[in-house]
Design a protein around this motif. Sequence first.
Motif, PDB file in Angstrom:
ATOM      1  N   CYS A  70       0.508  -1.335  -0.169  1.00 61.11           N
ATOM      2  CA  CYS A  70      -0.219  -0.095  -0.201  1.00 61.11           C
ATOM      3  C   CYS A  70       1.424   1.514  -0.496  1.00 61.11           C
ATOM      4  CB  CYS A  70      -0.869  -0.452   1.437  1.00 61.11           C
ATOM      5  SG  CYS A  70      -2.124   1.623   1.248  1.00 61.11           S
ATOM      6  N   LEU A  71       0.579   2.260  -0.781  1.00 66.38           N
ATOM      7  CA  LEU A  71       1.885   2.820  -1.066  1.00 66.38           C
ATOM      8  C   LEU A  71       0.949   4.175   0.045  1.00 66.38           C
ATOM      9  CD1 LEU A  71       4.003   3.898  -2.866  1.00 66.38           C
ATOM     10  CD2 LEU A  71       1.953   5.504  -4.164  1.00 66.38           C
ATOM     11  N   ARG A  72      -0.111   4.361   0.724  1.00 63.09           N
ATOM     12  CA  ARG A  72      -0.297   5.027   1.563  1.00 63.09           C
ATOM     13  C   ARG A  72       0.409   5.162   3.184  1.00 63.09           C
ATOM     14  NH1 ARG A  72      -4.008   5.188   5.746  1.00 63.09           N
ATOM     15  NH2 ARG A  72      -4.765   3.257   4.102  1.00 63.09           N
ATOM     16  N   HIS A  73       0.811   3.352   3.298  1.00 62.70           N
ATOM     17  CA  HIS A  73       1.336   2.842   4.005  1.00 62.70           C
ATOM     18  C   HIS A  73       2.811   3.255   3.619  1.00 62.70           C
ATOM     19  CE1 HIS A  73      -2.078   0.004   5.114  1.00 62.70           C
ATOM     20  NE2 HIS A  73      -1.939   0.950   5.984  1.00 62.70           N
ATOM     21  N   VAL A  74       3.059   3.410   2.809  1.00 69.09           N
ATOM     22  CA  VAL A  74       4.861   3.445   2.737  1.00 69.09           C
ATOM     23  C   VAL A  74       5.202   4.680   2.859  1.00 69.09           C
ATOM     24  CG1 VAL A  74       6.554   3.023   0.429  1.00 69.09           C
ATOM     25  CG2 VAL A  74       4.814   1.208   0.884  1.00 69.09           C
ATOM     26  N   TYR A  75       4.500   5.694   2.588  1.00 66.77           N
ATOM     27  CA  TYR A  75       4.850   7.175   2.565  1.00 66.77           C
ATOM     28  C   TYR A  75       4.411   7.574   3.769  1.00 66.77           C
ATOM     29  CZ  TYR A  75       3.940  11.890   3.211  1.00 66.77           C
ATOM     30  OH  TYR A  75       4.796  13.826   3.553  1.00 66.77           O
ATOM     31  N   ASP A  76       3.617   6.771   4.766  1.00 63.01           N
ATOM     32  CA  ASP A  76       3.752   7.076   6.730  1.00 63.01           C
ATOM     33  C   ASP A  76       5.030   6.298   6.931  1.00 63.01           C
ATOM     34  OD1 ASP A  76       0.694   7.682   5.831  1.00 63.01           O
ATOM     35  OD2 ASP A  76       0.301   5.935   6.758  1.00 63.01           O
ATOM     36  N   ASN A  77       5.495   5.622   6.834  1.00 62.17           N
ATOM     37  CA  ASN A  77       6.261   5.345   6.477  1.00 62.17           C
ATOM     38  C   ASN A  77       8.175   5.778   6.732  1.00 62.17           C
ATOM     39  OD1 ASN A  77       5.721   2.773   8.609  1.00 62.17           O
ATOM     40  ND2 ASN A  77       5.937   1.415   6.395  1.00 62.17           N
ATOM     41  N   MET A  78       7.693   6.323   5.803  1.00 58.44           N
ATOM     42  CA  MET A  78       8.697   7.114   4.910  1.00 58.44           C
ATOM     43  C   MET A  78       8.615   7.914   5.897  1.00 58.44           C
ATOM     44  SD  MET A  78       9.394   9.486   1.752  1.00 58.44           S
ATOM     45  CE  MET A  78      10.232   8.119   0.985  1.00 58.44           C
ATOM     46  N   LYS A  79       7.691   9.184   5.921  1.00 59.14           N
ATOM     47  CA  LYS A  79       7.382  10.548   6.458  1.00 59.14           C
ATOM     48  C   LYS A  79       7.780  10.212   8.098  1.00 59.14           C
ATOM     49  CE  LYS A  79       2.380  10.527   8.040  1.00 59.14           C
ATOM     50  NZ  LYS A  79       0.988  11.133   8.344  1.00 59.14           N
ATOM     51  N   LEU A  80       8.034   9.080   9.056  1.00 56.14           N
ATOM     52  CA  LEU A  80       8.509   8.981  10.415  1.00 56.14           C
ATOM     53  C   LEU A  80      10.331  10.459  10.309  1.00 56.14           C
ATOM     54  CD1 LEU A  80       7.450   6.148  11.478  1.00 56.14           C
ATOM     55  CD2 LEU A  80       6.815   7.647  12.017  1.00 56.14           C
ATOM     56  N   LYS A  81      10.609   9.831   8.643  1.00 55.53           N
ATOM     57  CA  LYS A  81      11.874  10.503   8.776  1.00 55.53           C
ATOM     58  C   LYS A  81      11.890  11.599   7.978  1.00 55.53           C
ATOM     59  CE  LYS A  81      14.797   6.735  10.005  1.00 55.53           C
ATOM     60  NZ  LYS A  81      15.915   5.690   9.756  1.00 55.53           N
ATOM     61  N   TRP A  92       3.853  10.306  -4.479  1.00 56.47           N
ATOM     62  CA  TRP A  92       2.772   9.826  -5.056  1.00 56.47           C
ATOM     63  C   TRP A  92       2.695   9.289  -6.912  1.00 56.47           C
ATOM     64  CZ3 TRP A  92      -1.611   7.235  -3.556  1.00 56.47           C
ATOM     65  CH2 TRP A  92      -2.200   6.452  -1.802  1.00 56.47           C
ATOM     66  N   CYS A  93       3.207  10.491  -7.000  1.00 53.31           N
ATOM     67  CA  CYS A  93       3.757  10.384  -8.929  1.00 53.31           C
ATOM     68  C   CYS A  93       3.922   9.617  -9.112  1.00 53.31           C
ATOM     69  CB  CYS A  93       4.185  11.941  -8.662  1.00 53.31           C
ATOM     70  SG  CYS A  93       4.803  12.587 -10.391  1.00 53.31           S
ATOM     71  N   LYS A 123      15.086   1.219  -1.869  1.00 48.69           N
ATOM     72  CA  LYS A 123      15.234   0.524  -1.178  1.00 48.69           C
ATOM     73  C   LYS A 123      14.180  -0.755  -1.476  1.00 48.69           C
ATOM     74  CE  LYS A 123      18.792   2.137   1.825  1.00 48.69           C
ATOM     75  NZ  LYS A 123      19.307   2.124   3.099  1.00 48.69           N
ATOM     76  N   ILE A 124      13.658  -0.401  -1.064  1.00 46.38           N
ATOM     77  CA  ILE A 124      12.064  -0.784  -1.657  1.00 46.38           C
ATOM     78  C   ILE A 124      11.310  -1.230  -3.133  1.00 46.38           C
ATOM     79  CG2 ILE A 124       9.552  -1.086  -1.119  1.00 46.38           C
ATOM     80  CD1 ILE A 124       9.863   1.317   1.033  1.00 46.38           C
ATOM     81  N   LEU A 125      11.330  -2.267  -3.552  1.00 50.93           N
ATOM     82  CA  LEU A 125      11.188  -2.897  -5.203  1.00 50.93           C
ATOM     83  C   LEU A 125      10.048  -2.340  -5.618  1.00 50.93           C
ATOM     84  CD1 LEU A 125      12.273  -6.438  -4.468  1.00 50.93           C
ATOM     85  CD2 LEU A 125      13.814  -4.584  -5.360  1.00 50.93           C
ATOM     86  N   ALA A 126      10.568  -1.520  -6.281  1.00 56.22           N
ATOM     87  CA  ALA A 126       9.376  -0.554  -7.526  1.00 56.22           C
ATOM     88  C   ALA A 126       8.362  -1.899  -7.586  1.00 56.22           C
ATOM     89  CB  ALA A 126       9.900   0.204  -8.333  1.00 56.22           C
ATOM     90  N   THR A 144      -3.380   1.355  -2.859  1.00 59.07           N
ATOM     91  CA  THR A 144      -3.882   1.401  -1.325  1.00 59.07           C
ATOM     92  C   THR A 144      -4.308  -0.165  -1.345  1.00 59.07           C
ATOM     93  OG1 THR A 144      -5.775   1.910  -2.327  1.00 59.07           O
ATOM     94  CG2 THR A 144      -3.780   3.419  -1.555  1.00 59.07           C
ATOM     95  N   ASN A 145      -4.143   0.028   0.019  1.00 59.92           N
ATOM     96  CA  ASN A 145      -5.068  -1.741   0.090  1.00 59.92           C
ATOM     97  C   ASN A 145      -6.657  -1.252   1.138  1.00 59.92           C
ATOM     98  OD1 ASN A 145      -3.788  -0.508   2.909  1.00 59.92           O
ATOM     99  ND2 ASN A 145      -3.709  -2.292   3.422  1.00 59.92           N
ATOM    100  N   ASN A 146      -7.024  -0.275  -0.127  1.00 61.86           N
ATOM    101  CA  ASN A 146      -8.541  -0.077   0.413  1.00 61.86           C
ATOM    102  C   ASN A 146      -9.787  -0.729   0.559  1.00 61.86           C
ATOM    103  OD1 ASN A 146      -7.955   3.216   1.332  1.00 61.86           O
ATOM    104  ND2 ASN A 146      -8.414   3.823  -1.210  1.00 61.86           N
ATOM    105  N   LEU A 147     -10.179  -1.762  -0.091  1.00 63.09           N
ATOM    106  CA  LEU A 147     -10.660  -2.999   0.308  1.00 63.09           C
ATOM    107  C   LEU A 147     -10.393  -3.994   1.398  1.00 63.09           C
ATOM    108  CD1 LEU A 147     -10.771  -4.455  -3.630  1.00 63.09           C
ATOM    109  CD2 LEU A 147     -12.337  -3.192  -2.893  1.00 63.09           C
TER     110      LEU A 147
END
Length: 349
Positions: A70-81, A92-93, A123-126, A144-147
């Motif tokens: 889920c790209l939203r969760h990927v960004y949530d982890n990134m924004k910690l730093k 997102w782009c 570092k995360i496989l695209a 995303t994993n909204n479902l």
Amino acid sequence: MTKQFVYGDYEKQYGILREYAMELQSKNLGTTVKIDVETEPKLCDDLDLNSSSNFTFISDQQRRAEQRFCLRHVYDNMKLKHKGNELREAIWCCGKVYNLTKFNRVMEKLKKLNPEAHEWLSKILAKHWARSRFSGRALTDSLTNNLCEVFNSKLDEARDMPIITCLEFIREYLTKRIVNVHKVLEKYKGSLSTTATTILENNKTVENKMRVLFSGADKYQVTGLWMEQYVVNLKERSCTCRKWDITGIPCQHAIVAMYDKMQNGSECGDPEAWVGRPKKKRKRATDEPTQSTNLSRKYLTVTCSKCHNKGHNARTCKGQGGPSEARKGSGQKKGEYVVETITFDRYFG
């Protein structure tokens, strides 16, 4: 006691879990039920965890399936730093673009914007989070994993229930949801879903703004309004923009190529017929023999074992074209079966 009376006993329900699984299989043919019991989890031993440790593990490591994050969760982890609205839009782009060339271009912009964030994301496989690297097996461009989130939110009420009561809650919820979906589909008159129809209609609106050049072998060069060029392969159901490959819905360039093919007198069919996966087997002509290990009698000539003439067998033989006495002296004994000879005149004659 009241809760136990309403929902059932936790310990007793685990004791009859296998009987519950057998009941599901007997009442719903084709149902697969697997019960796995781990008395000594290796992961807990590796992390030195015990029954009082407050840890929850969610595993999605299905090796035979395509894995996406889920790209939203990927960004949530990134924004910690690494934080910032501009950085969020850049990430997102990177995930939204379909074309690999465009993906590399926006990744370079991200690198200039924040080199550390670019290094973290690289570092995360695209292939797990970027549309440009999706394989197209799933035929969906969801990032995303909204479902899953919607489904999980509906199960909050059942999480603290005994195991069988919880499973029954999930089964009944899914049954109701499936029935509601069928009701919606019954009211819809089109051959596609509402979402697919909307996307397809939007793709049709730009067909007069593009130029098409037939390249042979069902391949077309399509030039857009900004002089960008794409290659459409109708035979392979693909386009270098990759939208058709990933979603299964013909893109703008593919629709333009289809219209060009029809305008030049070739059969192509409506764009709606091209939605989804291609058929694995081509449609055969009515008089075309199937390729099978079992020989079809349609193109074979049968030889009668009585009169040794072609066109009929011993059961339907009335002596036409030859004496029925031909069977005499053949050495056949009582109780033996006569094997009819089949010749392959059409193929070898």
